[in-house]
Scaffold this motif. Structure first.
Motif, PDB file in Angstrom:
ATOM      1  N   THR A   1       0.821  -1.221   0.000  1.00  0.00           N
ATOM      2  CA  THR A   1       0.000   0.000   0.000  1.00  0.00           C
ATOM      3  C   THR A   1       0.849   1.263   0.000  1.00  0.00           C
ATOM      4  O   THR A   1       0.383   2.315  -0.450  1.00  0.00           O
ATOM      5  CB  THR A   1      -0.946   0.044   1.224  1.00  0.00           C
ATOM      6  N   ILE A   2       2.090   1.161   0.493  1.00  0.00           N
ATOM      7  CA  ILE A   2       2.965   2.344   0.489  1.00  0.00           C
ATOM      8  C   ILE A   2       4.102   2.182  -0.539  1.00  0.00           C
ATOM      9  O   ILE A   2       5.067   2.937  -0.526  1.00  0.00           O
ATOM     10  CB  ILE A   2       3.515   2.653   1.907  1.00  0.00           C
ATOM     11  N   GLY A   3       3.979   1.164  -1.395  1.00  0.00           N
ATOM     12  CA  GLY A   3       4.912   1.010  -2.500  1.00  0.00           C
ATOM     13  C   GLY A   3       6.202   0.290  -2.181  1.00  0.00           C
ATOM     14  O   GLY A   3       7.148   0.312  -2.983  1.00  0.00           O
ATOM     15  N   ALA A   4       6.279  -0.370  -1.024  1.00  0.00           N
ATOM     16  CA  ALA A   4       7.491  -1.100  -0.652  1.00  0.00           C
ATOM     17  C   ALA A   4       7.466  -2.506  -1.232  1.00  0.00           C
ATOM     18  O   ALA A   4       6.405  -3.130  -1.339  1.00  0.00           O
ATOM     19  CB  ALA A   4       7.632  -1.170   0.863  1.00  0.00           C
ATOM     20  N   ALA A   5       8.627  -3.003  -1.596  1.00  0.00           N
ATOM     21  CA  ALA A   5       8.764  -4.393  -2.028  1.00  0.00           C
ATOM     22  C   ALA A   5       8.927  -5.284  -0.796  1.00  0.00           C
ATOM     23  O   ALA A   5       9.300  -4.814   0.282  1.00  0.00           O
ATOM     24  CB  ALA A   5       9.978  -4.546  -2.948  1.00  0.00           C
ATOM     25  N   VAL A   6       8.650  -6.582  -0.959  1.00  0.00           N
ATOM     26  CA  VAL A   6       8.711  -7.523   0.160  1.00  0.00           C
ATOM     27  C   VAL A   6       9.505  -8.756  -0.245  1.00  0.00           C
ATOM     28  O   VAL A   6       9.256  -9.355  -1.301  1.00  0.00           O
ATOM     29  CB  VAL A   6       7.305  -7.959   0.613  1.00  0.00           C
ATOM     30  N   LEU A   7      10.458  -9.122   0.613  1.00  0.00           N
ATOM     31  CA  LEU A   7      11.171 -10.391   0.468  1.00  0.00           C
ATOM     32  C   LEU A   7      10.812 -11.278   1.653  1.00  0.00           C
ATOM     33  O   LEU A   7      10.932 -10.865   2.799  1.00  0.00           O
ATOM     34  CB  LEU A   7      12.686 -10.189   0.411  1.00  0.00           C
ATOM     35  N   ILE A   8      10.393 -12.505   1.352  1.00  0.00           N
ATOM     36  CA  ILE A   8      10.060 -13.483   2.388  1.00  0.00           C
ATOM     37  C   ILE A   8      11.083 -14.617   2.353  1.00  0.00           C
ATOM     38  O   ILE A   8      11.332 -15.214   1.303  1.00  0.00           O
ATOM     39  CB  ILE A   8       8.642 -14.057   2.184  1.00  0.00           C
ATOM     40  N   ASP A   9      11.690 -14.863   3.530  1.00  0.00           N
ATOM     41  CA  ASP A   9      12.577 -16.015   3.706  1.00  0.00           C
ATOM     42  C   ASP A   9      11.690 -17.230   3.966  1.00  0.00           C
ATOM     43  O   ASP A   9      11.119 -17.382   5.042  1.00  0.00           O
ATOM     44  CB  ASP A   9      13.514 -15.739   4.884  1.00  0.00           C
ATOM     45  N   GLY A  10      11.593 -18.094   2.959  1.00  0.00           N
ATOM     46  CA  GLY A  10      10.705 -19.252   3.054  1.00  0.00           C
ATOM     47  C   GLY A  10      11.397 -20.543   3.438  1.00  0.00           C
ATOM     48  O   GLY A  10      10.792 -21.618   3.344  1.00  0.00           O
ATOM     49  N   ALA A  11      12.649 -20.451   3.893  1.00  0.00           N
ATOM     50  CA  ALA A  11      13.435 -21.666   4.142  1.00  0.00           C
ATOM     51  C   ALA A  11      12.750 -22.613   5.122  1.00  0.00           C
ATOM     52  O   ALA A  11      12.706 -23.829   4.905  1.00  0.00           O
ATOM     53  CB  ALA A  11      14.829 -21.299   4.653  1.00  0.00           C
ATOM     54  N   GLN A  12      12.204 -22.058   6.210  1.00  0.00           N
ATOM     55  CA  GLN A  12      11.592 -22.911   7.233  1.00  0.00           C
ATOM     56  C   GLN A  12      10.139 -23.240   6.926  1.00  0.00           C
ATOM     57  O   GLN A  12       9.596 -24.213   7.453  1.00  0.00           O
ATOM     58  CB  GLN A  12      11.690 -22.234   8.605  1.00  0.00           C
ATOM     59  N   ALA A  13       9.510 -22.447   6.087  1.00  0.00           N
ATOM     60  CA  ALA A  13       8.102 -22.695   5.758  1.00  0.00           C
ATOM     61  C   ALA A  13       7.938 -23.759   4.685  1.00  0.00           C
ATOM     62  O   ALA A  13       7.010 -24.579   4.748  1.00  0.00           O
ATOM     63  CB  ALA A  13       7.448 -21.394   5.296  1.00  0.00           C
ATOM     64  N   ALA A  14       8.833 -23.742   3.701  1.00  0.00           N
ATOM     65  CA  ALA A  14       8.644 -24.586   2.513  1.00  0.00           C
ATOM     66  C   ALA A  14       8.497 -26.072   2.803  1.00  0.00           C
ATOM     67  O   ALA A  14       7.776 -26.758   2.069  1.00  0.00           O
ATOM     68  CB  ALA A  14       9.797 -24.338   1.537  1.00  0.00           C
ATOM     69  N   PRO A  15       9.146 -26.642   3.847  1.00  0.00           N
ATOM     70  CA  PRO A  15       8.935 -28.063   4.118  1.00  0.00           C
ATOM     71  C   PRO A  15       7.541 -28.383   4.657  1.00  0.00           C
ATOM     72  O   PRO A  15       7.139 -29.545   4.665  1.00  0.00           O
ATOM     73  CB  PRO A  15       9.991 -28.377   5.190  1.00  0.00           C
TER      74      PRO A  15
END
Length: 408
Positions: A194-208
């Motif tokens: 909503t304020i134009g920021a990009a997002v990086l998500i560390d998915g290492a622990q979620a992906a399994p």
């Protein structure tokens, strides 16, 4: 392996290492958050590659090179499908989550100026802290922290207050490796956009444990390591939206990532090769695809349901031990239990458990700010995967009781 029914006994036969003994005891492997074990089906793919078609890819006209190229690009398509990326060239092969984060951190410096702000959550792995600190040092950007509470839950009201027109990038893990907390990344992504920021998500622990959908999340970057998902070490992926990947300069220079090279000027290859300099981990990429095939055949819904059973069972049993405290008590969490026993250093507990054939992780888990928040040197972390059993949980609990008796 049974494809339609979750059969733990059959699944365990797929993992040869589970048959071994450690210090004379049957191995109880509960260090899955650090790395998962590898099924025979994936081991066979690795052996087949080196035995039958080991060759460099993309540039060769001979049969082995073409076969290796086809298998490698087939793996990219499997990964695209698994994570529901819109396009296959949005999947960039890396050496793992750490390289994916560093790739974005280095390339993103193009878009930052002094005074710009980056937001990081308080429960990040060092790999999702240090590269951004280095980026701030290079660019003059400012790093701000989204705090958490005693349960290991992010304070979302504070997060929203931190967002401003100066915020350029927000980064957060999908799941905390130290606490098991599942973070509300959908809300984080939506609020950041909503304020134009990009997002990086560390998915290492979620992906399994969670099958993340890139298009549904509308995330800009998502990083994963294969070795957390029954695959080999040394390979992973960065998902990036095409619009960002096209704007970002290459992270590394070398072969494969070029279109044309002269001593006066170099032009870069199209995606995804623009970010894949040098000879990749070809076998690793192919094996990653095989690991996804294996896990999808079991089914991520079945995996998640079974692992939640293990988590609830283990939590109930461990909390019956007097003096034991669990860190990370969010309602939404994956199958990770970080704990300490009052008056005992976590390393000492881990050492005794190892003597009993039980593999757990001790220390700060590359999340030292989390430990500082709780004013502790570290924890004992037991992390469960779909091939673990309640009987193994019982062995862990008895081992912890034994360690407590010996150490107090």
């Amino acid at each position: 392996m049974i494809n339609t029914v979750f059969d733990i006994l059959t699944i365990r036969t797929d993992f040869p290492i589970l048959n071994r003994k450690v210090n004379g005891y049957p191995l109880v492997y509960l260090d899955n958050a650090a790395t998962s074990q590898t099924p025979q089906q994936v081991i066979d793919v690795i052996v087949d590659y080196y035995r039958n078609y080991n060759a460099n890819i993309h540039r060769g006209v001979h049969a082995l090179s073409q076969e290796a190229t086809d298998k490698y690009e087939e793996a990219r398509l499997k990964i695209q499908k698994h994570f529901n990326a819109a396009k296959s060239h949005e999947i960039i092969f890396t050496s793992g989550t750490t390289q994916g984060i560093n790739l974005v951190a280095n390339s993103f410096s193009t878009f930052l100026k002094p005074g710009d702000e980056l937001l990081v959550s308080a429960m990040e792995h060092h790999s999702n802290i240090v590269p951004w600190q280095m980026l701030c040092e290079r660019t003059g950007a400012i790093l701000k922290v989204i705090p958490m509470n005693e349960d290991g839950v992010l304070l979302m009201d504070t997060f929203k207050d931190l967002l401003s027109n100066r915020t350029k990038l927000v980064f957060c893990n999908h799941v905390s490796n130290a606490l098991g907390t599942i973070n509300p990344i959908q809300e984080i992504i939506e609020e950041s956009h909503t304020i134009g920021a990009a997002v990086l998500i560390d998915g290492a622990q979620a992906a399994p444990h969670i099958k993340a959908d890139m298009q549904k999340l509308d995330v800009d970057f998502y990083t994963v390591s294969a070795h957390k998902m029954c695959g080999p070490t040394g390979v992973g992926i960065l998902y990036g939206k095409e619009e960002w990947l096209n704007k970002m300069p290459p992270y590394q220079g070398g072969g494969e990532m070029i279109a044309e090279v002269t001593f006066e000027k170099t032009t870069y290859a199209d995606l995804p090769h623009k970010f894949e300099a040098g000879t990749p981990n070809i076998c690793g990429g192919i094996a990653f695809g095989a690991a996804l095939d294996y896990m999808n055949a079991i089914g991520f819904d079945s995996i998640a349901s079974y692992e939640q059973e293990l988590l609830q069972y283990a939590t109930q049993k461990l909390t019956m031990i007097e003096g034991l405290r669990i860190y990370g008590t969010a309602k939404e969490k994956t199958s990770v239990i970080s704990f300490n026993i009052q008056g005992i250093h976590p390393y000492d507990i881990g050492t005794i458990l190892d003597k009993l054939g039980i593999a757990v992780r001790t220390g700060h888990h590359c999340a030292q700010p989390v430990m500082d928040f709780y004013h502790i040197p570290g924890t004992v972390r037991a992390s469960f995967n779909f091939y673990n059993t309640k009987e193994e949980v019982d062995v862990l609990v008895e081992g912890v009781r034994r360690a407590k008796k010996m150490l107090l």
